[in-house]
Design a protein around this motif. Structure first.
Motif, mmCIF file in Angstrom:
data_model
loop_
_atom_site.group_PDB
_atom_site.id
_atom_site.type_symbol
_atom_site.label_atom_id
_atom_site.label_comp_id
_atom_site.label_asym_id
_atom_site.label_seq_id
_atom_site.Cartn_x
_atom_site.Cartn_y
_atom_site.Cartn_z
ATOM 1 N N LEU A 159 3.009 2.323 2.145
ATOM 2 C CA LEU A 159 2.957 2.981 3.450
ATOM 3 C C LEU A 159 4.078 2.508 4.357
ATOM 4 N N ASN A 186 -3.251 13.274 12.560
ATOM 5 C CA ASN A 186 -2.903 12.376 11.465
ATOM 6 C C ASN A 186 -1.621 11.588 11.716
ATOM 7 N N ARG A 189 0.821 -1.213 0.000
ATOM 8 C CA ARG A 189 0.000 0.000 0.000
ATOM 9 C C ARG A 189 0.855 1.263 0.000
ATOM 10 N N GLY A 204 5.136 7.082 5.709
ATOM 11 C CA GLY A 204 4.659 5.776 6.140
ATOM 12 C C GLY A 204 5.221 5.368 7.497
ATOM 13 N N ASN A 249 1.411 10.117 7.047
ATOM 14 C CA ASN A 249 0.348 9.379 6.366
ATOM 15 C C ASN A 249 -0.231 8.269 7.241
ATOM 16 N N TYR A 250 -0.067 8.422 8.552
ATOM 17 C CA TYR A 250 -0.602 7.381 9.438
ATOM 18 C C TYR A 250 -2.110 7.216 9.280
ATOM 19 N N PHE A 251 -2.816 8.295 8.965
ATOM 20 C CA PHE A 251 -4.271 8.181 8.796
ATOM 21 C C PHE A 251 -4.608 7.217 7.671
ATOM 22 N N LYS A 252 -3.742 7.121 6.645
ATOM 23 C CA LYS A 252 -3.972 6.144 5.582
ATOM 24 C C LYS A 252 -3.714 4.727 6.087
ATOM 25 N N ALA A 253 -2.644 4.578 6.859
ATOM 26 C CA ALA A 253 -2.361 3.267 7.437
ATOM 27 C C ALA A 253 -3.487 2.842 8.371
ATOM 28 N N ARG A 254 -4.009 3.789 9.149
ATOM 29 C CA ARG A 254 -5.107 3.468 10.066
ATOM 30 C C ARG A 254 -6.328 2.975 9.296
ATOM 31 N N SER A 255 -6.630 3.610 8.184
ATOM 32 C CA SER A 255 -7.759 3.171 7.365
ATOM 33 C C SER A 255 -7.517 1.770 6.807
ATOM 34 N N ALA A 256 -6.272 1.517 6.380
ATOM 35 C CA ALA A 256 -5.935 0.191 5.863
ATOM 36 C C ALA A 256 -6.058 -0.866 6.958
#
Length: 414
Positions: free
Chosen positions: A267, A346, A265, A274, A366-373
């Motif tokens: 990340l 974030n 992903r 990431g 970009n932790y918010f993206k990792a959290r969503s994943a």
């Protein structure tokens, strides 16, 4: 992700009980109610669940003792229907067939996932030939470094040092004792030497970063290198990780799974926001510590541990105000402001196990993206209907990790 249908088990707010979840003993400058987890969970204080009820029903397992005596593994989850019919491997090979081995004896989804994680970990583990190729590449690069600075020390750290590297992982090297006047000058000198020697390509000097490095690819092996100067924290972190792996056996297989998960992903690189390997390992250790403190003993079912990781970091953790620590100092979760860590919604704050005043999560913007994943992975691995539709020749782990070019080309140890 729909959350209203899930039963949450939460830990005491930081203002509450003791143990790993206890608040800092110093008075808090803020008097409002405060919770470790996010607002989707009740803010009221809830005691840590008892060992009998700590694991959610979909993770509970009943073992067939007669089958165990016969040398077979059969387990039935309490709330999932038993899968009927005679299972047998079929000739059709799934996309996961490079690492996934169908097994007709295991009926519990969490035991199947546990077995798949072990198989995938073995599949990713380096073969002796791969290890030798990496060592040969390190030796070739070390010869160039020693030619420039004969009295220097060349130290390997990072995933190659700890054995947690993926087939595509970089090799991290630090040069100690070169006596250069500045890292920038040293990196430029090394860049010229590597270019003249003909052993490197795609050379890139990143001199203005917080830690100046040179990146390149060793021609013969194709492995990527990251080299820095006089940074002792890298080798120290590698020793910490090796000690942690000896203490927590599940750390290695779960780390490999999560590194692939993040890599697919995009990340997994700190410089793109990431989560780096060191931070990821600290998050994993914190998960183990939480479970041990709440349940009385660690659970070594890797499927359960993976789901718990996704649950905590994907759905529950109040990352805006709460940081994570695995240093064993008495609290796993802490209030960011008590350590002077910036409160950014974030980003996740992670206390460096080697230096308590350093936040190793501060660059993960970009932790918010990792959290969503992570939240989506939790939903996929706890989707009862979807898992029950899978046949014995289909991978549960395949719901969150898909075959990419590297995995499809890899043959693994076998």
């Amino acid at each position: 992700v729909e959350t209203q249908n899930f039963l949450y088990e939460i830990l005491s707010p930081l203002g509450g009980g003791g143990g790993a979840m206890a608040a800092d003993s110093t008075p808090s400058p803020v008097s409002e109610p405060y919770a470790v987890f996010r607002n989707e969970i009740a803010m009221t204080s809830v005691r840590c669940p008892s060992p009998d009820s700590a694991v959610l029903d979909y993770l509970s397992l009943d073992f067939d003792e007669d089958a165990k005596d016969e040398g077979r593994i059969v387990a039935n989850p309490r709330n999932l229907p038993e899968i009927k019919g005679n299972w047998s491997p079929v000739p059709w090979r799934s996309l996961e067939a490079n690492w996934f081995q169908a097994n007709s004896r295991i009926k519990s989804p969490m035991l199947r996932l546990h077995k798949e994680i072990l198989e995938f970990s073995d599949f990713l583990s380096p073969t002796p030939e791969e290890g030798q190729r990496r060592l040969a590449a390190v030796e070739a690069v070390s010869d160039v470094i020693k030619y420039i600075w004969p009295c220097s020390q060349v130290e390997i750290f990072g995933s190659f040092k700890t054995g947690l590297y993926l087939p595509s992982s970089d090799i991290d090297v630090v040069i100690l004792g070169s006596n250069i006047t500045s890292p920038k000058i040293g990196l430029q000198a090394l860049s010229r030497a590597l270019s003249c020697s003909g052993i490197a390509k795609k050379i890139q000097v990143i001199a203005n970063a917080r830690v100046p490095i040179i990146k390149f690819v060793e021609k013969n092996s194709g492995f990527s290198f990251d080299i820095s100067f006089d940074m002792n924290n890298g080798p120290k972190a590698a020793e910490f990780i090796k000690d942690a792996m000896s203490k927590w056996p599940p750390l290695r297989p779960l780390c490999l799974i999560l590194k692939i998960f993040l890599q697919q992903r995009e990340l997994n690189e700190v410089y793109t926001g990431g989560i780096g390997s060191y931070a990821l390992l600290s998050m994993l250790i914190a998960t183990f510590m939480v479970q041990k403190d709440c349940h009385g003993s660690p659970d070594y079912n890797l499927g359960v541990l993976l789901v718990n990781f996704f649950d905590i970091y994907g759905r529950k953790l109040n990352a805006t105000d709460v940081g994570v620590s695995c240093n064993g100092g008495g609290e796993v979760f802490f209030r960011k402001m008590t350590k002077g860590f910036a409160s950014q919604p974030n980003r996740i704050a992670i206390e460096d196990p080697q230096a308590s005043d350093n936040d190793i999560g501060k660059s993960s913007f970009n932790y918010f993206k990792a959290r969503s994943a992570f939240a989506m992975a939790f939903a996929a691995l706890t989707d009862t209907k979807a898992i029950m539709r899978l046949g014995p020749d289909q991978s549960i782990l395949g719901a969150i990790i898909r075959p990419d070019a590297v995995l499809l080309e890899r043959k693994g140890e076998s």
